[in-house]
Design an enzyme around this catalytic site. Sequence first.
Site, PDB file in Angstrom:
ATOM      1  N   ARG A  64     -21.632 -26.218 -34.442  1.00 30.68           N
ATOM      2  CA  ARG A  64     -21.686 -25.552 -33.133  1.00 30.68           C
ATOM      3  C   ARG A  64     -20.464 -25.857 -32.310  1.00 30.68           C
ATOM      4  O   ARG A  64     -19.871 -26.927 -32.409  1.00 30.68           O
ATOM      5  CB  ARG A  64     -22.881 -26.068 -32.317  1.00 30.68           C
ATOM      6  CG  ARG A  64     -24.222 -25.780 -32.893  1.00 30.68           C
ATOM      7  CD  ARG A  64     -25.250 -26.545 -32.063  1.00 30.68           C
ATOM      8  NE  ARG A  64     -26.523 -26.627 -32.727  1.00 30.68           N
ATOM      9  CZ  ARG A  64     -27.543 -25.807 -32.484  1.00 30.68           C
ATOM     10  NH1 ARG A  64     -27.427 -24.862 -31.606  1.00 30.68           N
ATOM     11  NH2 ARG A  64     -28.663 -25.936 -33.131  1.00 30.68           N
TER      12      ARG A  64
ATOM     13  N   GLY B 104     -23.469 -18.825 -24.957  1.00 31.29           N
ATOM     14  CA  GLY B 104     -23.467 -17.756 -25.962  1.00 31.29           C
ATOM     15  C   GLY B 104     -22.110 -17.149 -26.275  1.00 31.29           C
ATOM     16  O   GLY B 104     -22.021 -16.177 -27.000  1.00 31.29           O
TER      17      GLY B 104
ATOM     18  N   MET C 250     -19.462 -18.599 -27.758  1.00 30.54           N
ATOM     19  CA  MET C 250     -18.805 -18.992 -28.997  1.00 30.54           C
ATOM     20  C   MET C 250     -19.844 -19.105 -30.114  1.00 30.54           C
ATOM     21  O   MET C 250     -21.001 -18.820 -29.902  1.00 30.54           O
ATOM     22  CB  MET C 250     -18.042 -20.278 -28.767  1.00 30.54           C
ATOM     23  CG  MET C 250     -16.793 -20.010 -27.943  1.00 30.54           C
ATOM     24  SD  MET C 250     -15.830 -21.469 -27.743  1.00 30.54           S
ATOM     25  CE  MET C 250     -16.922 -22.458 -26.789  1.00 30.54           C
TER      26      MET C 250
ATOM     27  N   HIS D 251     -30.266 -15.315 -22.097  1.00 29.68           N
ATOM     28  CA  HIS D 251     -28.854 -15.138 -21.744  1.00 29.68           C
ATOM     29  C   HIS D 251     -28.706 -14.576 -20.337  1.00 29.68           C
ATOM     30  O   HIS D 251     -27.934 -15.068 -19.524  1.00 29.68           O
ATOM     31  CB  HIS D 251     -28.196 -14.216 -22.776  1.00 29.68           C
ATOM     32  CG  HIS D 251     -26.774 -13.908 -22.476  1.00 29.68           C
ATOM     33  ND1 HIS D 251     -26.397 -12.747 -21.835  1.00 29.68           N
ATOM     34  CD2 HIS D 251     -25.649 -14.622 -22.662  1.00 29.68           C
ATOM     35  CE1 HIS D 251     -25.095 -12.763 -21.671  1.00 29.68           C
ATOM     36  NE2 HIS D 251     -24.617 -13.885 -22.167  1.00 29.68           N
TER      37      HIS D 251
ATOM     38  N   ARG E 278     -10.433 -10.024  18.330  1.00 33.01           N
ATOM     39  CA  ARG E 278      -9.407  -8.974  18.240  1.00 33.01           C
ATOM     40  C   ARG E 278      -9.740  -7.913  19.296  1.00 33.01           C
ATOM     41  O   ARG E 278     -10.702  -7.167  19.141  1.00 33.01           O
ATOM     42  CB  ARG E 278      -9.397  -8.338  16.852  1.00 33.01           C
ATOM     43  CG  ARG E 278      -8.890  -9.250  15.734  1.00 33.01           C
ATOM     44  CD  ARG E 278      -8.997  -8.513  14.389  1.00 33.01           C
ATOM     45  NE  ARG E 278      -8.252  -9.130  13.314  1.00 33.01           N
ATOM     46  CZ  ARG E 278      -8.781  -9.851  12.329  1.00 33.01           C
ATOM     47  NH1 ARG E 278     -10.082 -10.085  12.313  1.00 33.01           N
ATOM     48  NH2 ARG E 278      -8.024 -10.341  11.366  1.00 33.01           N
TER      49      ARG E 278
ATOM     50  N   ARG F 166      -7.068 -12.465  21.464  1.00 33.58           N
ATOM     51  CA  ARG F 166      -5.713 -12.063  21.090  1.00 33.58           C
ATOM     52  C   ARG F 166      -5.339 -10.764  21.808  1.00 33.58           C
ATOM     53  O   ARG F 166      -6.139  -9.832  21.862  1.00 33.58           O
ATOM     54  CB  ARG F 166      -5.639 -11.846  19.577  1.00 33.58           C
ATOM     55  CG  ARG F 166      -4.240 -11.484  19.140  1.00 33.58           C
ATOM     56  CD  ARG F 166      -4.154 -11.311  17.676  1.00 33.58           C
ATOM     57  NE  ARG F 166      -4.866 -10.125  17.242  1.00 33.58           N
ATOM     58  CZ  ARG F 166      -4.993  -9.797  15.963  1.00 33.58           C
ATOM     59  NH1 ARG F 166      -4.479 -10.563  15.023  1.00 33.58           N
ATOM     60  NH2 ARG F 166      -5.641  -8.700  15.616  1.00 33.58           N
TER      61      ARG F 166
ATOM     62  N   GLU G 171       2.482 -16.253  12.482  1.00 31.12           N
ATOM     63  CA  GLU G 171       2.201 -15.322  11.371  1.00 31.12           C
ATOM     64  C   GLU G 171       3.472 -14.648  10.862  1.00 31.12           C
ATOM     65  O   GLU G 171       3.417 -13.766  10.014  1.00 31.12           O
ATOM     66  CB  GLU G 171       1.143 -14.299  11.771  1.00 31.12           C
ATOM     67  CG  GLU G 171       1.420 -13.559  13.058  1.00 31.12           C
ATOM     68  CD  GLU G 171       0.273 -12.622  13.463  1.00 31.12           C
ATOM     69  OE1 GLU G 171      -0.590 -12.315  12.630  1.00 31.12           O
ATOM     70  OE2 GLU G 171       0.275 -12.184  14.622  1.00 31.12           O
TER      71      GLU G 171
ATOM     72  N   GLY H 175      -1.901 -17.045  11.512  1.00 35.23           N
ATOM     73  CA  GLY H 175      -2.397 -15.744  11.051  1.00 35.23           C
ATOM     74  C   GLY H 175      -1.915 -15.604   9.616  1.00 35.23           C
ATOM     75  O   GLY H 175      -0.872 -15.003   9.344  1.00 35.23           O
ATOM     76  N   THR H 176      -2.691 -16.178   8.704  1.00 36.73           N
ATOM     77  CA  THR H 176      -2.192 -16.248   7.318  1.00 36.73           C
ATOM     78  C   THR H 176      -2.283 -14.912   6.576  1.00 36.73           C
ATOM     79  O   THR H 176      -1.759 -14.792   5.486  1.00 36.73           O
ATOM     80  CB  THR H 176      -2.933 -17.352   6.542  1.00 36.73           C
ATOM     81  OG1 THR H 176      -4.319 -17.277   6.872  1.00 36.73           O
ATOM     82  CG2 THR H 176      -2.394 -18.719   6.889  1.00 36.73           C
ATOM     83  N   ASN H 177      -2.945 -13.918   7.178  1.00 39.75           N
ATOM     84  CA  ASN H 177      -2.910 -12.586   6.541  1.00 39.75           C
ATOM     85  C   ASN H 177      -1.479 -12.053   6.630  1.00 39.75           C
ATOM     86  O   ASN H 177      -0.867 -11.672   5.633  1.00 39.75           O
ATOM     87  CB  ASN H 177      -3.852 -11.609   7.245  1.00 39.75           C
ATOM     88  CG  ASN H 177      -5.283 -12.103   7.272  1.00 39.75           C
ATOM     89  OD1 ASN H 177      -5.687 -12.882   6.415  1.00 39.75           O
ATOM     90  ND2 ASN H 177      -6.043 -11.667   8.265  1.00 39.75           N
ATOM     91  N   ASP H 178      -0.961 -12.044   7.862  1.00 39.37           N
ATOM     92  CA  ASP H 178       0.413 -11.561   8.030  1.00 39.37           C
ATOM     93  C   ASP H 178       1.425 -12.543   7.442  1.00 39.37           C
ATOM     94  O   ASP H 178       2.440 -12.131   6.875  1.00 39.37           O
ATOM     95  CB  ASP H 178       0.715 -11.329   9.518  1.00 39.37           C
ATOM     96  CG  ASP H 178       0.289  -9.935   9.943  1.00 39.37           C
ATOM     97  OD1 ASP H 178       0.665  -8.974   9.244  1.00 39.37           O
ATOM     98  OD2 ASP H 178      -0.435  -9.807  10.946  1.00 39.37           O
TER      99      ASP H 178
ATOM    100  N   CYS I   3      -6.685 -18.477  11.628  1.00 38.93           N
ATOM    101  CA  CYS I   3      -7.662 -17.401  11.824  1.00 38.93           C
ATOM    102  C   CYS I   3      -7.475 -16.266  10.819  1.00 38.93           C
ATOM    103  O   CYS I   3      -8.131 -15.237  10.904  1.00 38.93           O
ATOM    104  CB  CYS I   3      -7.615 -16.874  13.254  1.00 38.93           C
ATOM    105  SG  CYS I   3      -6.024 -16.182  13.705  1.00 38.93           S
TER     106      CYS I   3
ATOM    107  N   TYR J  78      -8.842 -26.911  13.370  1.00 35.59           N
ATOM    108  CA  TYR J  78     -10.022 -26.092  13.064  1.00 35.59           C
ATOM    109  C   TYR J  78      -9.649 -24.922  12.159  1.00 35.59           C
ATOM    110  O   TYR J  78      -8.478 -24.570  12.034  1.00 35.59           O
ATOM    111  CB  TYR J  78     -10.681 -25.581  14.355  1.00 35.59           C
ATOM    112  CG  TYR J  78      -9.851 -24.563  15.107  1.00 35.59           C
ATOM    113  CD1 TYR J  78      -9.945 -23.200  14.806  1.00 35.59           C
ATOM    114  CD2 TYR J  78      -8.960 -24.956  16.105  1.00 35.59           C
ATOM    115  CE1 TYR J  78      -9.172 -22.267  15.481  1.00 35.59           C
ATOM    116  CE2 TYR J  78      -8.185 -24.037  16.780  1.00 35.59           C
ATOM    117  CZ  TYR J  78      -8.291 -22.688  16.460  1.00 35.59           C
ATOM    118  OH  TYR J  78      -7.523 -21.762  17.116  1.00 35.59           O
TER     119      TYR J  78
HETATM  120  C1  PEP Z   1      -3.534 -12.616  10.441  1.00 33.91           C
HETATM  121  O1  PEP Z   1      -2.494 -11.966  10.366  1.00 33.91           O
HETATM  122  O2  PEP Z   1      -3.821 -13.521   9.669  1.00 33.91           O
HETATM  123  C2  PEP Z   1      -4.513 -12.304  11.496  1.00 33.91           C
HETATM  124  C3  PEP Z   1      -5.575 -13.074  11.654  1.00 33.91           C
HETATM  125  O3  PEP Z   1      -4.349 -11.178  12.202  1.00 33.91           O
HETATM  126  P1  PEP Z   1      -4.624  -9.702  11.662  1.00 33.91           P
HETATM  127  O4  PEP Z   1      -5.346  -9.821  10.380  1.00 33.91           O
HETATM  128  O5  PEP Z   1      -5.411  -9.032  12.718  1.00 33.91           O
HETATM  129  O6  PEP Z   1      -3.237  -9.162  11.529  1.00 33.91           O
HETATM  130 MG    MG Z   2      -1.878 -10.728  12.040  1.00 30.25          MG
END
Ligand code: PEP
Ligand code: MG
Length: 928
Positions: free
Chosen positions: A116, A125, A127, A505, A613, A672, A800, A821-824, A886, A906
Site C-alpha cells: 500500500r 483513494g 494511490m 470516498h 467605501r 475613505r 496602496e 490597500g493591498t488590492n491596489d 484593508c 489591525y
Molecule cells: C485596496 O486597494 O486594497 C483597497 C482596499 O481599496 P479598493 O479595493 O477600494 O481599491
Molecule cells: Mg485601493
Amino acid sequence: MVRSKTKRSKVKAKARRAAKDSKYVYSFGGGKAEGTAKMKELLGGKGANLAEMAGLGLPVPPGFTITTEVCTYYYDHGRKYPKTLQASVEKNLGRVESILGAKFGDAKNPLLVSVRSGARSSMPGMMETILNVGLNDTTREGLIAKTGNPRFVYDAQRRLIQMYSDVVMEKAAGIEPEDGKGIRQQLEHELRKLKEARGVHEDTELSADDLRGLIETYKKKVLDVLGKPFPEDPMDQLWGGIGAVFQSWNGRRAIEYRRIEKIPDEWGTAVNVQSMVFGNMGDTSATGVGFTRDPSTGRKIFYGEWLPNAQGEDVVAGIRTPLPINEAGKNDHTRALASLETAMPNAYRHLEKIQQRLEKHYRDMLDIEFTIQEERLWMLQCRVGKRNGVAAVKMAVDMKKEKLISKKEAILRVSPSALVQVLLPMLDPKAEQATSPIAKGLPAGPGGAYGRIALTADEAAEIVEKSTGEDAKVILVREETSPEDVHGMHAAQAILTAKGGMTSHAALVARGWGKCCIVGCDAIEIDLAAGTIQVGEKELKRGDWISLNGTDGKVYAGKLPLVAPNLEANREYGSLMGWADDFRRLGVRANADTPEDAKRARAFGAAGIGLFRTEHMFYGEGSEEPLGKLRRMIVSSTEAERRAALDELFVNVKADVKATLEEMEGQPVTIRLLDPPLHEFVPKSEDKLRELASDVGIGLDDLKRRADSLHETNPMMGHRGVRLGVSYPEVTEMQVRAILEATAELLRAGKKAHPEIMIPVVSTAAELAHQYAIIERVYGEVAKKTGVKKIPHLVGTMIEVPRAALLAGDIAKQAQFFSFGTNDLTQMTFGFSRDDTGSFLPDYIASKLLPEDPFSSLDESGVGELVKIAIERGRKTKPDLKIGICGEHGGDPRSVEFCHRAGLDYVSCSPFRVPIARLAAAHAALAK
Ligand code: PEP
Ligand code: MG
C-alpha cells in the site's frame, strides 16, 4: 515535476542523507517498531502510525515500510531503486516470516502481504493498493490446507489477479485503454458472464470450482489483452506492486488531488508491505473503520462502521452500505441494522479499549481501520481523523475541558479556514418545516446547499465552468464517487450519493473540504442513460433543482433558501473565539459600508470599521437618488455648478455616514474619501444620458461631450483617489463636512462617534498636505457651526501605491495612521490589472510561475517587502503610528499571519471573515 531551486536542493540533500545512512526500510510488528508517529516525513502517515501502534504493543499485522526517500530517489534516478534496497526488503520480509512462522512463496505455509501507498498527508483513494500478494497456483494449495476454505482462497487469488493486472500491468505500465476496455472491466465482465451462466446474482453464490475456473479465464484474458502472462513468482509480484505504488504518486488522479490540496509534488510516497489478515474468512470475520469521536458533529462517542465477512476496500469504496459499529452511533436510518457491539461483543470490547487508549495517547480524534479475522482483532491503520469545521470546534473545546489538551492547543486545533464551515449557511428551518424531504441519507458534510442536479463529475465541472451566478450551482448526484470524480466534486455545491457510508470516498473527501454532503441515500435510483433520478414515485431530471441539509441528511426537491447559522447558540464556538481573543495581538476590524454590514461585523466580533467605501451609496438598491446627484456633479462644467450638485449630495453622504457611526457606538470607523474614477458613474444607455441632460438643463450632445471628456485609457491609474480631491477640492470639502457634522450631531445627542478620515491613492506627502489644509479649514467651520469644540477624528492615508510605501517616512509626518490597500498595492507592484487577471493568472498558477493568486494571499516577497519598508520608515518618523490593512488580504489566514509578524496593529476584512481573521491572528500569535 517543476521544482524551485531551494526545493531541488532540499530534495538532493535528502537523497544524499539517505544514501549515506542507507536505511531505506523500517520494520514494525511483533510488539516493536523501528519508527514512530513522529517520522511521517520519512515513513508517510500510514507507516509512521503503524509503527507507533506496533510500538504500543497493539495487535498490528507485522510488516515494513519503504521510505519516501526511496520514492524521491526513484524519480531522481530514472525510476531505479537504491542498490541496497533489495537486500533490505528481503531481510525485513524474513523478519515478518519469523514472527508469523510462515514463508513468502512457500508451498505449504505461505505468507501473503498487502502493498500500500502512504504519503505524508492522507490522499484518500488516490494511490494504489494491492492485496493478497504472494498467491499463485502453488501457494494457494498450502493456504487451502491451512484454512480448509478453498472458496475463500480462490476468491483471494482472483481478486489479486484483478487488482494486480489493473494497477501494475496496465496503469503503472502507462497503458491507457479506451473507455470501458480496461483490464479490470474486462475481467469484471468475465465474472458477470460466469454469474449469468450459473444463474446467480451474488459473487458469494459462485462455488469454489467456479472460482478456480475463473482464475484460468482471468489469466488467459490478461495474456490476451496485455500481451504478458500474469506473474506467478511471488517476488515478481512483490516488486511489481512496490513499483506500481511509486508510479501511482505521479498518476493523473494523485496529481490533480495534490493540486487541489496544495500538497507538494516533492514529498513522495512511502510503501507499506504488511502481512495480510482477512476479514472475509466467513461469519466470524469482519472489517471496519471507526472514529474516536463523531467526525460530523464532534460528539464524544466512538463512531464507526463495519461489514461482516468483507475486506477493507469494500467499506471505503462504498460498494456495500456498512452497518453501525455500536448502538450509540445509530441514527433513524440505521436503527434496525446489526452493530458490531452486539454481533461480536468480545472483539468490539477489545476495539473499544484500543480506541480509548489511542485517543489518550495521541490526544486527538483518530480515524482507525481494523479487521477481525476469525474473531481476532487486528489494527490496520490509525491517523488523526479528518473532521469538518463544526466538529473541529466542538472537539477542541471539549478536549480542553476534559484536560486532554491545553487552551493554546485547542485554538491551534481549529484551522481558520475550517472555521468557515461554522459560519456556513444552512437551509432555512422555516422552509424545511413547510415541506417534506423526498429522501434521507447519512449526514456526511454539514451545512445546506441547493443546486441543479448533475449526474457525472464531468457534467458538474462543465456546468460550473460555463455558467455564472445561480446557474453555476450544481449538486453532484452519484451512485457512489471514486477518485476519478474529484474535479466534479470540487466544482459542485454539494454531493449526494445513493450508496456508501460515513467513511465512503464521498464522505471522506467532502469532510476534508468542508463541503455539504449526504451519502448512503438508498431511496434514490439513478438512471444515467435517461438522465433521471427516481425517489419513490417522484422523478427528477438532470438540471432540476434540489436542496440538501447536510447536517441532518435530508434531501428536498426544489430550491430552498439558505440562512446564516445561529452563532449565539453555539457555545463551543463562543468559548473558542473568546480564548483566541485572549491570545491575539492584532486588532480585527471589518470592511463595511452600511449600517447593516456594520451590525453584522460587530456580531462577528469586529472592533471597528477599517474601510468604509463612500462610493457604496452609488451602487445597488436605493442608489438612484444619490447617484443622480453625483452624476450631475460629475458632468458640471463650472465650480458653481459642481458646488450646487455637491450641496445636494452632502445630505445623502451625511446621513449615510451618520447611520454607520451610530451603529458602531464610538468604535473607530475609517471613512475613505471618494476613490473610483468619475467616468465609472456616467450612464451608459441613451435613455439615462437623455435623462441626465434634461436634469442638468443642457442638450444631449453637450452632455455626451462632457462625459466623453472624462474617458480615460487607463482609469485604474487615472483620475481617481486623492487626485479627484486635488482637481476638485470642493469634493473633499463636502465629504469632510458631512463626516464632521455627522459626528458633532451624534456627540450633541449624547452618543459616541469616532471617524477616521482616510485619503486614497496617495503617492506624495504634498498631496496629503494639500488635502490636510482643506480638512483643517472645514474642521474649524464645522466646530463653529455646531458649537462642538472638539470633534474627535483622525486623518490618515492609504498606502496602496509603491511610491507611498517607499516614501512612508515623509508621508508619516502628516498622517496619523496608515492603512495598506493591498488590492491596489498588489496591482501596482506586479503591474497586473486587478480587473483583468482572469486571462493570464490561471496560467501562471498552473505553470507554477506563481504559487497562488497574489490578490487572494499576499505576495510576501514582493508586496510584503514594500509593506515592511513602509512600516519601518513610517514608524521611524512617528513611532506610535497606527497601521492597518484593508485590502482583501485582511481576511486571508496566511496574510493575517504575515501582518502579525510585520507588526501591524489591525487587519480589516469583510464581516463574514472577521471570525476567521480573529482565529488566524491568535494562531499567528501562538506560532513559534
Ligand atoms: C485596496 O486597494 O486594497 C483597497 C482596499 O481599496 P479598493 O479595493 O477600494 O481599491
Ligand atoms: Mg485601493
